[in-house]
Design a protein around this motif. Structure first.
Motif, PDB file in Angstrom:
ATOM      1  N   UNK A  27       2.403  78.043 -12.931  1.00  0.00           N
ATOM      2  CA  UNK A  27       1.194  78.368 -13.687  1.00  0.00           C
ATOM      3  C   UNK A  27       0.917  79.847 -13.486  1.00  0.00           C
ATOM      4  N   UNK A  28       0.573  80.570 -14.557  1.00  0.00           N
ATOM      5  CA  UNK A  28       0.311  82.009 -14.385  1.00  0.00           C
ATOM      6  C   UNK A  28      -0.915  82.253 -13.499  1.00  0.00           C
ATOM      7  N   UNK A  29      -0.763  83.150 -12.538  1.00  0.00           N
ATOM      8  CA  UNK A  29      -1.874  83.464 -11.639  1.00  0.00           C
ATOM      9  C   UNK A  29      -3.046  84.011 -12.444  1.00  0.00           C
ATOM     10  N   UNK A  30      -4.248  83.468 -12.231  1.00  0.00           N
ATOM     11  CA  UNK A  30      -5.427  83.964 -12.951  1.00  0.00           C
ATOM     12  C   UNK A  30      -5.700  85.424 -12.586  1.00  0.00           C
ATOM     13  N   UNK A  31      -5.796  86.263 -13.591  1.00  0.00           N
ATOM     14  CA  UNK A  31      -6.025  87.687 -13.380  1.00  0.00           C
ATOM     15  C   UNK A  31      -7.344  87.917 -12.645  1.00  0.00           C
ATOM     16  N   UNK A  32      -7.288  88.723 -11.588  1.00  0.00           N
ATOM     17  CA  UNK A  32      -8.479  89.093 -10.846  1.00  0.00           C
ATOM     18  C   UNK A  32      -8.938  88.064  -9.822  1.00  0.00           C
ATOM     19  N   UNK A  33      -8.157  86.988  -9.631  1.00  0.00           N
ATOM     20  CA  UNK A  33      -8.527  85.931  -8.692  1.00  0.00           C
ATOM     21  C   UNK A  33      -7.562  85.961  -7.508  1.00  0.00           C
ATOM     22  N   UNK A  34      -8.107  85.918  -6.293  1.00  0.00           N
ATOM     23  CA  UNK A  34      -7.259  85.849  -5.100  1.00  0.00           C
ATOM     24  C   UNK A  34      -6.431  84.574  -5.157  1.00  0.00           C
ATOM     25  N   UNK A  62      -7.676  80.837  -5.929  1.00  0.00           N
ATOM     26  CA  UNK A  62      -6.715  79.844  -6.416  1.00  0.00           C
ATOM     27  C   UNK A  62      -5.742  79.507  -5.291  1.00  0.00           C
ATOM     28  N   UNK A  63      -5.310  78.264  -5.265  1.00  0.00           N
ATOM     29  CA  UNK A  63      -4.319  77.803  -4.299  1.00  0.00           C
ATOM     30  C   UNK A  63      -3.065  77.455  -5.088  1.00  0.00           C
ATOM     31  N   UNK A  64      -1.990  78.215  -4.860  1.00  0.00           N
ATOM     32  CA  UNK A  64      -0.726  77.942  -5.546  1.00  0.00           C
ATOM     33  C   UNK A  64       0.079  76.961  -4.691  1.00  0.00           C
ATOM     34  N   UNK A  65       0.525  75.883  -5.349  1.00  0.00           N
ATOM     35  CA  UNK A  65       1.270  74.838  -4.649  1.00  0.00           C
ATOM     36  C   UNK A  65       2.687  74.756  -5.218  1.00  0.00           C
ATOM     37  N   UNK A  66       3.515  73.933  -4.626  1.00  0.00           N
ATOM     38  CA  UNK A  66       4.908  73.829  -5.033  1.00  0.00           C
ATOM     39  C   UNK A  66       5.171  72.917  -6.204  1.00  0.00           C
ATOM     40  N   UNK A  67       4.127  72.385  -6.792  1.00  0.00           N
ATOM     41  CA  UNK A  67       4.294  71.468  -7.924  1.00  0.00           C
ATOM     42  C   UNK A  67       5.007  72.178  -9.072  1.00  0.00           C
ATOM     43  N   UNK A  68       6.059  71.566  -9.594  1.00  0.00           N
ATOM     44  CA  UNK A  68       6.837  72.181 -10.675  1.00  0.00           C
ATOM     45  C   UNK A  68       6.171  72.004 -12.029  1.00  0.00           C
ATOM     46  N   UNK A  69       5.465  70.892 -12.244  1.00  0.00           N
ATOM     47  CA  UNK A  69       4.832  70.599 -13.537  1.00  0.00           C
ATOM     48  C   UNK A  69       3.603  71.484 -13.709  1.00  0.00           C
ATOM     49  N   UNK A  70       3.671  72.414 -14.653  1.00  0.00           N
ATOM     50  CA  UNK A  70       2.591  73.379 -14.878  1.00  0.00           C
ATOM     51  C   UNK A  70       1.269  72.674 -15.153  1.00  0.00           C
ATOM     52  N   UNK A  71       1.308  71.538 -15.823  1.00  0.00           N
ATOM     53  CA  UNK A  71       0.073  70.824 -16.187  1.00  0.00           C
ATOM     54  C   UNK A  71      -0.619  70.213 -14.966  1.00  0.00           C
ATOM     55  N   UNK A  72       0.076  70.117 -13.836  1.00  0.00           N
ATOM     56  CA  UNK A  72      -0.516  69.550 -12.620  1.00  0.00           C
ATOM     57  C   UNK A  72      -1.335  70.620 -11.913  1.00  0.00           C
TER      58      UNK A  72
END
Length: 132
Positions: A31-38, A113-123
């Motif tokens: 998922x693209x990282x939200x601009x301006x969000x840690x 935002x918390x980036x996780x290892x989930x491959x499915x972008x919709x998750x």
């Protein structure tokens, strides 16, 4: 010694600053990282950590009143959709579904935002801390 089940120091520090009405985005690895969000990046590889594990831990640490997901999750992973809805119901949280484009815009309003290892972008979901 802390009894908090979350061991990641950056995530614990961010959670300690969450206030009423704040949003937290849980985003899949692609998922693209939200601009301006840690972004607190927990992703190690596909599936690690999983959406389910991360979602459960965050739900146990926060008082969530709303969960927002993408409309596309229903087609991409109906099991994940049902799981999210069951936890929302158990916590008394409202569910909201947005188009992928609307969801990307909402994610920009997250405190972090918390980036996780989930491959499915919709998750990916946005959690809102209960307003008092």
């Amino acid at each position: 010694m802390s009894r908090n089940p979350i061991l990641n120091a950056a995530l614990n520090a961010a959670l300690s600053k969450v206030g009423a009405g704040d949003r937290i985005a849980v985003i899949a690895a692609r998922f693209p990282a939200p601009e301006g969000v840690e972004v607190i990046d927990l992703a190690l590889c596909d599936g690690v950590p999983s959406f389910k594990t991360t979602f459960e831990l965050l739900m146990s640490q926060l008082d969530i009143d709303q969960i927002t997901r993408t409309e596309e999750l229903e087609k991409a992973d109906s099991e994940a959709k049902s799981y999210i809805e069951s936890l929302a119901e158990a916590k008394g949280a409202k569910m909201e579904a947005l188009t992928y484009r609307q969801f990307k815009i909402l994610a920009k309003s997250a405190r972090f935002a918390v980036r996780i290892g989930e491959a499915e972008v919709q998750a990916s979901v946005v959690l809102r801390e209960r307003e008092v």
